[in-house]
Design a protein around this motif. Sequence first.
Motif, PDB file in Angstrom:
ATOM      1  N   VAL A 289       0.866  -1.173   0.000  1.00  0.00           N
ATOM      2  CA  VAL A 289       0.000   0.000   0.000  1.00  0.00           C
ATOM      3  C   VAL A 289       0.903   1.224   0.000  1.00  0.00           C
ATOM      4  CG1 VAL A 289      -1.703   1.332   1.305  1.00  0.00           C
ATOM      5  CG2 VAL A 289      -1.874  -1.168   1.202  1.00  0.00           C
ATOM      6  N   ALA A 290       0.629   2.167  -0.878  1.00  0.00           N
ATOM      7  CA  ALA A 290       1.396   3.410  -0.933  1.00  0.00           C
ATOM      8  C   ALA A 290       0.529   4.539  -0.399  1.00  0.00           C
ATOM      9  CB  ALA A 290       1.836   3.711  -2.361  1.00  0.00           C
ATOM     10  N   VAL A 291       0.922   5.090   0.740  1.00  0.00           N
ATOM     11  CA  VAL A 291       0.212   6.222   1.328  1.00  0.00           C
ATOM     12  C   VAL A 291       0.769   7.498   0.696  1.00  0.00           C
ATOM     13  CG1 VAL A 291      -0.365   7.451   3.440  1.00  0.00           C
ATOM     14  CG2 VAL A 291      -0.125   4.958   3.473  1.00  0.00           C
ATOM     15  N   LEU A 292      -0.061   8.190  -0.054  1.00  0.00           N
ATOM     16  CA  LEU A 292       0.372   9.350  -0.818  1.00  0.00           C
ATOM     17  C   LEU A 292      -0.123  10.650  -0.182  1.00  0.00           C
ATOM     18  CD1 LEU A 292      -0.406   7.792  -4.295  1.00  0.00           C
ATOM     19  CD2 LEU A 292       1.807   7.903  -3.156  1.00  0.00           C
ATOM     20  N   LYS A 293       0.422  11.748  -0.639  1.00  0.00           N
ATOM     21  CA  LYS A 293       0.072  13.046  -0.069  1.00  0.00           C
ATOM     22  C   LYS A 293      -1.266  13.539  -0.620  1.00  0.00           C
ATOM     23  CE  LYS A 293       1.368  16.956  -1.583  1.00  0.00           C
ATOM     24  NZ  LYS A 293       2.001  18.213  -2.051  1.00  0.00           N
ATOM     25  N   ALA A 294      -1.821  14.545   0.020  1.00  0.00           N
ATOM     26  CA  ALA A 294      -3.068  15.157  -0.432  1.00  0.00           C
ATOM     27  C   ALA A 294      -2.788  16.017  -1.656  1.00  0.00           C
ATOM     28  CB  ALA A 294      -3.671  16.005   0.682  1.00  0.00           C
ATOM     29  N   GLN A 350      10.424   5.762   2.600  1.00  0.00           N
ATOM     30  CA  GLN A 350      10.141   5.356   3.974  1.00  0.00           C
ATOM     31  C   GLN A 350       9.013   4.326   4.017  1.00  0.00           C
ATOM     32  OE1 GLN A 350       9.451   8.652   6.621  1.00  0.00           O
ATOM     33  NE2 GLN A 350      11.246   9.789   5.918  1.00  0.00           N
ATOM     34  N   MET A 351       9.125   3.385   4.955  1.00  0.00           N
ATOM     35  CA  MET A 351       8.072   2.397   5.188  1.00  0.00           C
ATOM     36  C   MET A 351       7.837   2.322   6.690  1.00  0.00           C
ATOM     37  SD  MET A 351       8.992  -0.664   2.491  1.00  0.00           S
ATOM     38  CE  MET A 351       7.318  -1.321   2.478  1.00  0.00           C
ATOM     39  N   ASP A 352       6.584   2.394   7.109  1.00  0.00           N
ATOM     40  CA  ASP A 352       6.289   2.297   8.538  1.00  0.00           C
ATOM     41  C   ASP A 352       5.659   0.953   8.894  1.00  0.00           C
ATOM     42  OD1 ASP A 352       3.845   2.705   7.325  1.00  0.00           O
ATOM     43  OD2 ASP A 352       3.119   4.125   8.820  1.00  0.00           O
ATOM     44  N   LEU A 359       4.711   7.988   1.246  1.00  0.00           N
ATOM     45  CA  LEU A 359       5.075   9.094   0.366  1.00  0.00           C
ATOM     46  C   LEU A 359       4.492  10.407   0.871  1.00  0.00           C
ATOM     47  CD1 LEU A 359       6.722   8.669  -2.335  1.00  0.00           C
ATOM     48  CD2 LEU A 359       5.669   6.585  -1.471  1.00  0.00           C
ATOM     49  N   ASP A 360       3.818  10.354   2.017  1.00  0.00           N
ATOM     50  CA  ASP A 360       3.228  11.562   2.605  1.00  0.00           C
ATOM     51  C   ASP A 360       4.100  12.116   3.728  1.00  0.00           C
ATOM     52  OD1 ASP A 360       2.859   9.492   4.417  1.00  0.00           O
ATOM     53  OD2 ASP A 360       0.905  10.232   5.093  1.00  0.00           O
ATOM     54  N   GLU A 361       5.343  11.643   3.830  1.00  0.00           N
ATOM     55  CA  GLU A 361       6.168  12.005   4.983  1.00  0.00           C
ATOM     56  C   GLU A 361       6.488  13.501   5.017  1.00  0.00           C
ATOM     57  OE1 GLU A 361       9.425  11.453   1.918  1.00  0.00           O
ATOM     58  OE2 GLU A 361       7.306  11.044   2.186  1.00  0.00           O
ATOM     59  N   LEU A 362       6.549  14.145   3.858  1.00  0.00           N
ATOM     60  CA  LEU A 362       6.812  15.582   3.838  1.00  0.00           C
ATOM     61  C   LEU A 362       5.575  16.359   4.284  1.00  0.00           C
ATOM     62  CD1 LEU A 362       8.830  15.837   0.501  1.00  0.00           C
ATOM     63  CD2 LEU A 362       9.697  15.621   2.838  1.00  0.00           C
ATOM     64  N   GLU A 363       4.411  15.921   3.847  1.00  0.00           N
ATOM     65  CA  GLU A 363       3.158  16.543   4.297  1.00  0.00           C
ATOM     66  C   GLU A 363       2.976  16.390   5.800  1.00  0.00           C
ATOM     67  OE1 GLU A 363      -1.677  15.758   4.009  1.00  0.00           O
ATOM     68  OE2 GLU A 363      -0.353  14.839   2.523  1.00  0.00           O
ATOM     69  N   MET A 364       3.379  15.262   6.348  1.00  0.00           N
ATOM     70  CA  MET A 364       3.169  14.980   7.762  1.00  0.00           C
ATOM     71  C   MET A 364       4.287  15.500   8.664  1.00  0.00           C
ATOM     72  SD  MET A 364       0.257  13.518   8.233  1.00  0.00           S
ATOM     73  CE  MET A 364      -0.458  14.494   6.909  1.00  0.00           C
ATOM     74  N   ARG A 365       5.292  16.151   8.089  1.00  0.00           N
ATOM     75  CA  ARG A 365       6.335  16.745   8.913  1.00  0.00           C
ATOM     76  C   ARG A 365       5.731  17.691   9.941  1.00  0.00           C
ATOM     77  NH1 ARG A 365      11.474  19.025   5.571  1.00  0.00           N
ATOM     78  NH2 ARG A 365      10.660  20.944   6.498  1.00  0.00           N
ATOM     79  N   ALA A 366       6.275  17.681  11.149  1.00  0.00           N
ATOM     80  CA  ALA A 366       5.706  18.468  12.247  1.00  0.00           C
ATOM     81  C   ALA A 366       5.619  19.949  11.904  1.00  0.00           C
ATOM     82  CB  ALA A 366       6.531  18.253  13.515  1.00  0.00           C
ATOM     83  N   ASP A 367       6.679  20.499  11.290  1.00  0.00           N
ATOM     84  CA  ASP A 367       6.656  21.925  10.974  1.00  0.00           C
ATOM     85  C   ASP A 367       5.624  22.263   9.913  1.00  0.00           C
ATOM     86  OD1 ASP A 367       8.370  20.482   9.180  1.00  0.00           O
ATOM     87  OD2 ASP A 367       9.070  22.396   8.393  1.00  0.00           O
ATOM     88  N   VAL A 368       5.417  21.345   8.967  1.00  0.00           N
ATOM     89  CA  VAL A 368       4.404  21.568   7.935  1.00  0.00           C
ATOM     90  C   VAL A 368       3.012  21.573   8.553  1.00  0.00           C
ATOM     91  CG1 VAL A 368       3.308  20.603   5.875  1.00  0.00           C
ATOM     92  CG2 VAL A 368       5.816  20.630   6.070  1.00  0.00           C
ATOM     93  N   GLN A 369       2.720  20.564   9.374  1.00  0.00           N
ATOM     94  CA  GLN A 369       1.401  20.472   9.980  1.00  0.00           C
ATOM     95  C   GLN A 369       1.145  21.631  10.952  1.00  0.00           C
ATOM     96  OE1 GLN A 369      -1.261  18.114   9.359  1.00  0.00           O
ATOM     97  NE2 GLN A 369       0.068  18.010   7.552  1.00  0.00           N
TER      98      GLN A 369
END
Length: 418
Positions: A289-294, A350-352, A359-369
């Motif tokens: 499964v590939a979790v992608l950004k919005a 990245q894989m969790d 693939l949403d790791e940049l969107e989910m970065r703490a500073d971004v959120q």
Amino acid sequence: MIQVEPKVRGFLCTTAHPLGCLAHVEAQRQVVEQGFDRGQHPLLPAGPEARPTKVLIIGGSAGYGLASRITCALGYGADTLSVAMEKPARGVKPASAGWYNNFHFEQIARQKKLYAESIDGDAFSDTIKQQTIATIKAHMGEVDLVVYSLAAPRRTVVTESGEQRSFSSAIKPIGQAYSGRTIDTKSGTLTDFHLESASHTEIEHTVAVMGGEDWYLWMKALSDADVLSANVKTVAFSYLGGDMTKAIYGAATLGAAKEDVEYHCDRINRLLGESSVAQPLAQSPQATVAVLKAIVTQSSAAIPSLPLYISVLYKVMKQKGLHEGCIDQIVRLFQTGLYPDGRTEGALCQMDKPFRFRLDELEMRADVQQDVARLWSEVDESNLHQVTDVASYQQDFLRLFGFEWPSIDYQQAVEVAL
């Protein structure tokens, strides 16, 4: 020949521009060619297992599915077969955007001597599954990658007793009602909405439509028909979101559907591991499964709150130099996740979980959120265009249907029946 203009109703555009859809496909083609040695097929690793060569895309006419098809064909030189429900032009009524996308992509692929065909029909149906299998046997022999990117509001299945049962998805919170704000796609203005909590039946129906059961049924049908290669991979696309979208996505009916996708991902891995056509599971799963950004898609436009969230997210990620579009995400998924070639700069995707790419790791970065949450609290009708990137949201939405491309003269009449 007629002049084609966008006609937006709610979160849908009911028209599509044939030349604009070509521009949409060409823009993605350019990204792929730049990522794969400017049009020359990359220095591919030895062995067919290191790259896709014959690919089935279920839902390959738009969004992440179309991006996957373009990446596989123009990046790796793969033959592709797409399944999607699209409509050709009728009289002066344009075809659907997906139909035009398929038409233009196939012209490009065939110029490169690649097999590229599309099956128009209900991908949920057994009839289309069997038609697809027959097409694979006749023209491809087998497939080594299956991309599941289907998005639909309804699904009809035939029960064991032969009766038809229909399911309709409902985008609703679970457990309690939710009120929020979103952006009207047509006017680009803020609007309020209120959603009641989903019933048990609505949850069940949404999971049936948007969950992973049909993905599993596709893989079982393909396996039973012996059209999967020994090194087959399959991937389904997903979205998780964070606290900002939790009430309407992660902890809502959509979130339940995404959990079901992961449940069936495990079933598919067990199916392929036990199948005679696939090698036993080794270090990595065959189904992922590939979790992608919005991003802006026809589907995301239908989800309350998401248009506003995406508009704020785009503002933040562009300012930080982190923004990726649909095709950028897919190229990165293939080069660093599904088929890492060792030449791509940076770490592997990245894989969790053993089967889940992030693939949403940049969107989910703490500073971004944190920045998104701050702007979200500040936005109102008076500062909407300053606080958010609503202009890009509207432009990206219209570009899905072939509009807002600077290379196109939309005052000129065009032939809609290609």
